[in-house]
Every structure is written in structure tokens, then in C-alpha cells.
Design an enzyme around this catalytic site. Structure first.
Site, PDB file in Angstrom:
ATOM      1  N   HIS A  60      94.516  79.532  57.465  1.00 24.40           N
ATOM      2  CA  HIS A  60      95.006  78.167  57.313  1.00 24.40           C
ATOM      3  C   HIS A  60      96.442  78.077  57.842  1.00 24.40           C
ATOM      4  CE1 HIS A  60      91.914  76.944  54.001  1.00 24.40           C
ATOM      5  NE2 HIS A  60      91.360  77.319  55.137  1.00 24.40           N
ATOM      6  N   GLU A  62      99.206  77.136  56.515  1.00 22.92           N
ATOM      7  CA  GLU A  62     100.247  77.676  55.630  1.00 22.92           C
ATOM      8  C   GLU A  62     100.345  79.197  55.780  1.00 22.92           C
ATOM      9  OE1 GLU A  62      97.713  75.708  54.910  1.00 22.92           O
ATOM     10  OE2 GLU A  62      97.967  74.637  53.021  1.00 22.92           O
ATOM     11  N   CYS A  85      95.207  74.131  49.830  1.00 24.93           N
ATOM     12  CA  CYS A  85      93.959  74.315  49.099  1.00 24.93           C
ATOM     13  C   CYS A  85      94.184  75.149  47.849  1.00 24.93           C
ATOM     14  CB  CYS A  85      92.895  74.942  49.995  1.00 24.93           C
ATOM     15  SG  CYS A  85      93.332  76.563  50.636  1.00 24.93           S
ATOM     16  N   SER A 178      73.086  49.376  87.130  1.00 27.31           N
ATOM     17  CA  SER A 178      74.194  49.612  86.199  1.00 27.31           C
ATOM     18  C   SER A 178      75.222  50.594  86.757  1.00 27.31           C
ATOM     19  CB  SER A 178      73.641  50.130  84.863  1.00 27.31           C
ATOM     20  OG  SER A 178      73.034  51.381  85.040  1.00 27.31           O
ATOM     21  N   TRP A 180      77.920  51.514  89.586  1.00 32.82           N
ATOM     22  CA  TRP A 180      78.702  51.641  88.373  1.00 32.82           C
ATOM     23  C   TRP A 180      79.427  50.352  88.100  1.00 32.82           C
ATOM     24  CZ3 TRP A 180      77.390  55.638  85.611  1.00 32.82           C
ATOM     25  CH2 TRP A 180      76.982  56.803  86.254  1.00 32.82           C
ATOM     26  N   ARG A 194      83.313  62.758  75.232  1.00 26.68           N
ATOM     27  CA  ARG A 194      82.185  63.632  74.881  1.00 26.68           C
ATOM     28  C   ARG A 194      82.675  64.982  74.380  1.00 26.68           C
ATOM     29  NH1 ARG A 194      77.982  62.702  79.891  1.00 26.68           N
ATOM     30  NH2 ARG A 194      77.352  60.604  79.300  1.00 26.68           N
ATOM     31  N   GLY A 303      71.496  53.100  74.889  1.00 32.24           N
ATOM     32  CA  GLY A 303      71.845  51.864  75.589  1.00 32.24           C
ATOM     33  C   GLY A 303      71.961  50.665  74.660  1.00 32.24           C
ATOM     34  N   GLY A 308      72.637  47.921  69.514  1.00 33.85           N
ATOM     35  CA  GLY A 308      72.249  46.808  68.645  1.00 33.85           C
ATOM     36  C   GLY A 308      71.896  47.289  67.248  1.00 33.85           C
TER      37      GLY A 308
HETATM   38  P1  NDP Z   1      68.165  52.544  74.752  1.00 32.02           P
HETATM   39  O1  NDP Z   1      68.735  53.731  75.392  1.00 32.02           O
HETATM   40  O2  NDP Z   1      68.989  51.747  73.834  1.00 32.02           O
HETATM   41  O3  NDP Z   1      66.841  53.001  74.031  1.00 32.02           O
HETATM   42  C1  NDP Z   1      66.105  52.067  73.311  1.00 32.02           C
HETATM   43  C2  NDP Z   1      64.854  52.700  72.813  1.00 32.02           C
HETATM   44  O4  NDP Z   1      65.166  53.725  71.886  1.00 32.02           O
HETATM   45  C3  NDP Z   1      64.030  51.719  72.068  1.00 32.02           C
HETATM   46  O5  NDP Z   1      63.256  50.959  72.933  1.00 32.02           O
HETATM   47  C4  NDP Z   1      63.225  52.625  71.183  1.00 32.02           C
HETATM   48  O6  NDP Z   1      62.101  53.077  71.894  1.00 32.02           O
HETATM   49  C5  NDP Z   1      64.140  53.816  70.947  1.00 32.02           C
HETATM   50  N1  NDP Z   1      64.658  53.764  69.587  1.00 32.02           N
HETATM   51  C6  NDP Z   1      64.254  54.573  68.598  1.00 32.02           C
HETATM   52  N2  NDP Z   1      64.867  54.254  67.460  1.00 32.02           N
HETATM   53  C7  NDP Z   1      65.664  53.216  67.732  1.00 32.02           C
HETATM   54  C8  NDP Z   1      66.527  52.438  66.923  1.00 32.02           C
HETATM   55  N3  NDP Z   1      66.721  52.681  65.618  1.00 32.02           N
HETATM   56  N4  NDP Z   1      67.200  51.431  67.506  1.00 32.02           N
HETATM   57  C9  NDP Z   1      67.053  51.173  68.812  1.00 32.02           C
HETATM   58  N5  NDP Z   1      66.241  51.868  69.627  1.00 32.02           N
HETATM   59  C10 NDP Z   1      65.532  52.894  69.085  1.00 32.02           C
HETATM   60  O7  NDP Z   1      67.520  51.668  75.884  1.00 32.02           O
HETATM   61  P2  NDP Z   1      67.813  50.262  76.504  1.00 32.02           P
HETATM   62  O8  NDP Z   1      66.618  49.966  77.319  1.00 32.02           O
HETATM   63  O9  NDP Z   1      68.301  49.256  75.545  1.00 32.02           O
HETATM   64  O10 NDP Z   1      69.011  50.561  77.451  1.00 32.02           O
HETATM   65  C11 NDP Z   1      68.804  51.407  78.541  1.00 32.02           C
HETATM   66  C12 NDP Z   1      69.588  50.866  79.714  1.00 32.02           C
HETATM   67  O11 NDP Z   1      70.966  50.830  79.371  1.00 32.02           O
HETATM   68  C13 NDP Z   1      69.467  51.736  80.910  1.00 32.02           C
HETATM   69  O12 NDP Z   1      69.231  50.918  82.009  1.00 32.02           O
HETATM   70  C14 NDP Z   1      70.794  52.409  81.040  1.00 32.02           C
HETATM   71  O13 NDP Z   1      71.132  52.628  82.367  1.00 32.02           O
HETATM   72  C15 NDP Z   1      71.704  51.414  80.409  1.00 32.02           C
HETATM   73  N6  NDP Z   1      72.842  52.085  79.831  1.00 32.02           N
HETATM   74  C16 NDP Z   1      74.076  51.664  80.192  1.00 32.02           C
HETATM   75  C17 NDP Z   1      75.179  52.254  79.653  1.00 32.02           C
HETATM   76  C18 NDP Z   1      76.502  51.769  80.015  1.00 32.02           C
HETATM   77  O14 NDP Z   1      77.459  52.135  79.336  1.00 32.02           O
HETATM   78  N7  NDP Z   1      76.656  50.964  81.035  1.00 32.02           N
HETATM   79  C19 NDP Z   1      75.095  53.367  78.693  1.00 32.02           C
HETATM   80  C20 NDP Z   1      73.763  53.706  78.382  1.00 32.02           C
HETATM   81  C21 NDP Z   1      72.702  53.064  78.929  1.00 32.02           C
HETATM   82  P3  NDP Z   1      60.850  53.657  71.100  1.00 32.02           P
HETATM   83  O15 NDP Z   1      60.438  52.571  70.166  1.00 32.02           O
HETATM   84  O16 NDP Z   1      59.852  54.005  72.105  1.00 32.02           O
HETATM   85  O17 NDP Z   1      61.364  54.836  70.368  1.00 32.02           O
HETATM   86 ZN    ZN Z   2      94.434  76.702  52.604  1.00 31.99          ZN
END
Ligand code: NDP
Ligand code: ZN
Length: 372
Positions: A60, A62, A85, A178, A180, A194, A303, A308
Site C-alpha cells: 500500500h 503508506e 486500512c 457510419s 466516420w 478502452r 450501438g 437506449g
Molecule cells: P446494437 O449494437 O445496439 O445491438 C442491438 C442488439 O443487441 C439488439 O437488437 C438485440 O439483439 C441485442 N440486445 C440484447 N440485449 C439487449 C438489450 N438489453 N438492449 C438492447 N439490445 C440488446 O445494434 P444497433 O443495430 O442498435 O446499432 C448497430 C449500429 O450502430 C451499427 O451500424 C454500428 O455501426 C453503429 N454503431 C455506431 C457507433 C458509433 O459510435 N458511431 C458505435 C457502435 C455502433 P437480439 O435481440 O438478437 O439479442
Molecule cells: Zn493499507
């Protein structure tokens, strides 16, 4: 009248604490799952020892500072960013060492975030006749360990929603393009994010659309965050990069109903399929499970649908938005945050802006939810 030989040290207490905080800050992100902690030992107006906690399992702060101080610690003051601690963990309690080394005063910035042990270190020191001052530059020290403090209290990871979008909040055009939207400087900064998170999460939509690597561009597997994919029905391709590239661990969360044979084929040294007992994937179940597995910080990259869901569940502690000076427009362009959204304004979580930076063309805005 007694002359207090430590009054000089006291006058400079914020300076010494700042030094201790800077030592801690310099080691942030290498101590996970432990907090970053710094310590400075002062005797008779001279710094006689400095130290930081460098890595989980190692000494730690210290201990390092006191070992540098040696005999000169006796009668001195130790400035430490976190309450010492009082319990035996992987190392013996620092409070005991401070008592043994006969310091006369301990100055602390943050108290222990764990409600079960908070104050025990301070009590032990006071019982031994050592004077203890708390709360010196506490806000600064707390901010340094917001991830650790959150994890200790909640046992779930500290969640950062990261989004890269146009000024009007789109992450792709209506045609699905998308790459860029944001500039290179923003993307580079995103990769740095990351590196400082334990894990990074995306939805299966992103994996299917982009086949991303999701690494911190590091050669060392240990330095790349764990990749977490939400994939209710295990739609992932068996040749997806996150399955085959050997660059980092990949954990795929699924619902109950999946093809068991495919799950077995996917399981490897790199890939773990985590099957939840429910039909769909609830964000809070994912966070609880990640917390139990020791993930303290999670970067949610999208995504749209996944963002959402995190918004709807109010399951985030910070938002980092890279905003490009572009207007894409269009009802069918992909919004940074999709899903069903929040219906009533009264339910929309209020955020406060912590920082605004300009990265080349773009703006980087960091926000946290307002307390309450
Ligand atoms: P997501 O990557 O958000 O994946 C969505 C899918 O994940 C759902 O359809 C579902 O599929 C699965 N899923 C499982 N559990 C959940 C949950 N609790 N909530 C939401 N989804 C869940 O996909 P999108 O299609 O919305 O977005 C993808 C697009 O976004 C791509 O085109 C990518 O290029 C773009 N993107 C852009 C970024 C940016 O920063 N510009 C970053 C990342 C992506 P299932 O029901 O089959 O499990
Ligand atoms: Zn300590």
C-alpha cells in the site's frame, strides 16, 4: 507554552496532500481493482518519504512512503489520500504500521468508501494517541477514485456511455453509413478510454454490422479490456473477430433460449457464453453479474439499441460524447440513443457537464448524472 514543531508542516498541508494526490493520479488505471492511493511523509518541514500503491497485491502507499522515510518517520506526519486500512487483507493493516513507526499525525483526504470498515482505521489511530485530520482536499481525492468508490458501494461496475455522433445526435445516415462521423482525434481518444476500463460492451447489432475488434490496440492481452456482447439468441457468427482473434477475453451474454451446441462450440479459452435464466437480457442482471466477476468499470460503446437500454434502466454513471460538426438529419438516420426512449420529460435524468474539450474538429463532452 509548548511550541508545536509541526505547525510549519500544517501550513503546507494542502501542498503535501496535492503531492500525494498527484502520486495517486499518476498510478490511476494500473491499480484496479484497488484504488489509486498516494502518501507523503513529512517531518520537521522536510519531506522524508513518498509512495504510491502501484498494483493490486503489492504494498500500500503508506508502506512504500514509510519505508522510504525509515527512522525519520518517527514523530512526523503522514498525508494519505485514502483512510489507512485497519484490517488484514493481502497485506497487514497500514494503521498498525503507522502506530509502530510512531508518527504523531495522520492527514486524510477520502475516508474509506466501504461502509463496513469506514472509520475503523481512523479509530485505531486515535486510540493509539495519534492525531487524525480528515477531509483535506477530499473532493479532488474522491474524484480520482470514483470508479473504485462506486464499485465498493454498489458491487456493480461504474458505467460510462460512450457515443460518437453528429451535432444532431446521429451515429449513422439513413443509408447505414457510419464510418466516420467523428474525426481521427476523437477516435484515438476513444481507444484510450478502452485502455482504462476493465470491460467494454456492445450489442450483437454492432458485432454483426461492423465485426469490430474492440481492443485498445494493445499487443498485450492483459491490457485489452474484456469484450462483452449482448446477444439474446446467440446470433453471433462463429468467425467473428471477437470470437477468433485471440486478442482479449470475450463474454457473450444470452437469454435462456439458445442453441446449446453452438454455445459449446463457441466456448474456448477466449470465449465464455453466459446464459441468463430469463428470455431477454436485463441490463441490471448483466451489471450484477459483471460486478460479481470483478469488473469495476464498463465502457458501453453502443450501438443505438444498447445505449437506449442503458438510458431506460438509468444504468450509467458518466457519458462521454464525441460530437462532430456535422448535421445528418433525417427521420431514418440512426440516433446515438435508440430504443423506445423516455416518454415524459419529468423522467429524463438530468446531467451536469463536467468537461468540454475540443479534439481537432470535434467536441468531447463529459457529463455525469446529477445526484438525487
Ligand atoms: P446494437 O449494437 O445496439 O445491438 C442491438 C442488439 O443487441 C439488439 O437488437 C438485440 O439483439 C441485442 N440486445 C440484447 N440485449 C439487449 C438489450 N438489453 N438492449 C438492447 N439490445 C440488446 O445494434 P444497433 O443495430 O442498435 O446499432 C448497430 C449500429 O450502430 C451499427 O451500424 C454500428 O455501426 C453503429 N454503431 C455506431 C457507433 C458509433 O459510435 N458511431 C458505435 C457502435 C455502433 P437480439 O435481440 O438478437 O439479442
Ligand atoms: Zn493499507
Amino acid at each position: 507554552m509548548l511550541i508545536d514543531i509541526h505547525s510549519g508542516d500544517d501550513l503546507l498541508k494542502e501542498e503535501y496532500m496535492k503531492l500525494a494526490i498527484n502520486l495517486a493520479r499518476a498510478t490511476a488505471h494500473q491499480t484496479s481493482p484497488n484504488p489509486a492511493v498516494g502518501a507523503v511523509v513529512v517531518n520537521n518541514g522536510e519531506i522524508v518519504g513518498m509512495g504510491a500503491h502501484l498494483k493490486a497485491g503489492e504494498a500500500h502507499a503508506e508502506v512504500n512512503a514509510l519505508s522510504m522515510a525509515g527512522d525519520r518517520a518517527k514523530g512526523g506526519t503522514i498525508y494519505v489520500t485514502l483512510e489507512p486500512c485497519a484490517h488484514f487483507g493481502r497485506t497487514p493493516p497500514c494503521a498498525d504500521l503507522i502506530i509502530k513507526k510512531q508518527l504523531s499525525k495522520v492527514v486524510i483526504a477520502s475516508s474509506d468508501p466501504n461502509p463496513l470498515v469506514a472509520g475503523l482505521g481512523i479509530e485505531k489511530l486515535r486510540n493509539a494517541g495519534i492525531s487524525v485530520e480528515t477531509g483535506v482536499l477530499q473532493e479532488e481525492a474522491d474524484a480520482l477514485n470514483s470508479v473504485f468508490f462506486h464499485y465498493i458501494r454498489q458491487r456493480t461496475p461504474y458505467v460510462t456511455l460512450k457515443m460518437a455522433c453528429s451535432l444532431d445526435g446521429k451515429t449513422a445516415t439513413a443509408g447505414g453509413e457510419s464510418k466516420w462521423i467523428t474525426c481521427e482525434a476523437s477516435r484515438l481518444d476513444g481507444h484510450t478510454q478502452r485502455r482504462i476500463h476493465d470491460a467494454i460492451l456492445v450489442g450483437i447489432g454492432t458485432v454483426m454490422a461492423d465485426d469490430p475488434k474492440l481492443t485498445a490496440r494493445s499487443e498485450s492481452i492483459a491490457e485489452n479490456p474484456i469484450r462483452v456482447v449482448l446477444d439474446t439468441h446467440l446470433r453471433i457468427r462463429e468467425d467473428a473477430r471477437v470470437v477468433t482473434d485471440g486478442a482479449a477475453a470475450t463474454w457473450i451474454f444470452t437469454g435462456r433460449t439458445i442453441d446449446g451446441d453452438k454455445a459449446r462450440r463457441l466456448q474456448s479459452e477466449q470465449v465464455t457464453v453466459i446464459r441468463l435464466p430469463s428470455e431477454s437480457i436485463a441490463i441490471k442482471d448483466v451489471l450484477n453479474d459483471l460486478g460479481q466477476k470483478g469488473v469495476t468499470s464498463l465502457l458501453v460503446e453502443g450501438g443505438s439499441a444498447v445505449h437506449g437500454s442503458f438510458l431506460k434502466a438509468k444504468a450509467f454513471n458518466r457519458v462521454i460524447a464525441y460530437i462532430a460538426p456535422k448535421l445528418i438529419g433525417g427521420r431514418d438516420a440512426v440516433p446515438a440513443i435508440g430504443g423506445t426512449g423516455i416518454r415524459y420529460l419529468a423522467d429524463v435524468p438530468e446531467l451536469s457537464i463536467k468537461n468540454v474539450e475540443r479534439l481537432d474538429q470535434d467536441l468531447k463532452v463529459t457529463l455525469i448524472p446529477k445526484a438525487g
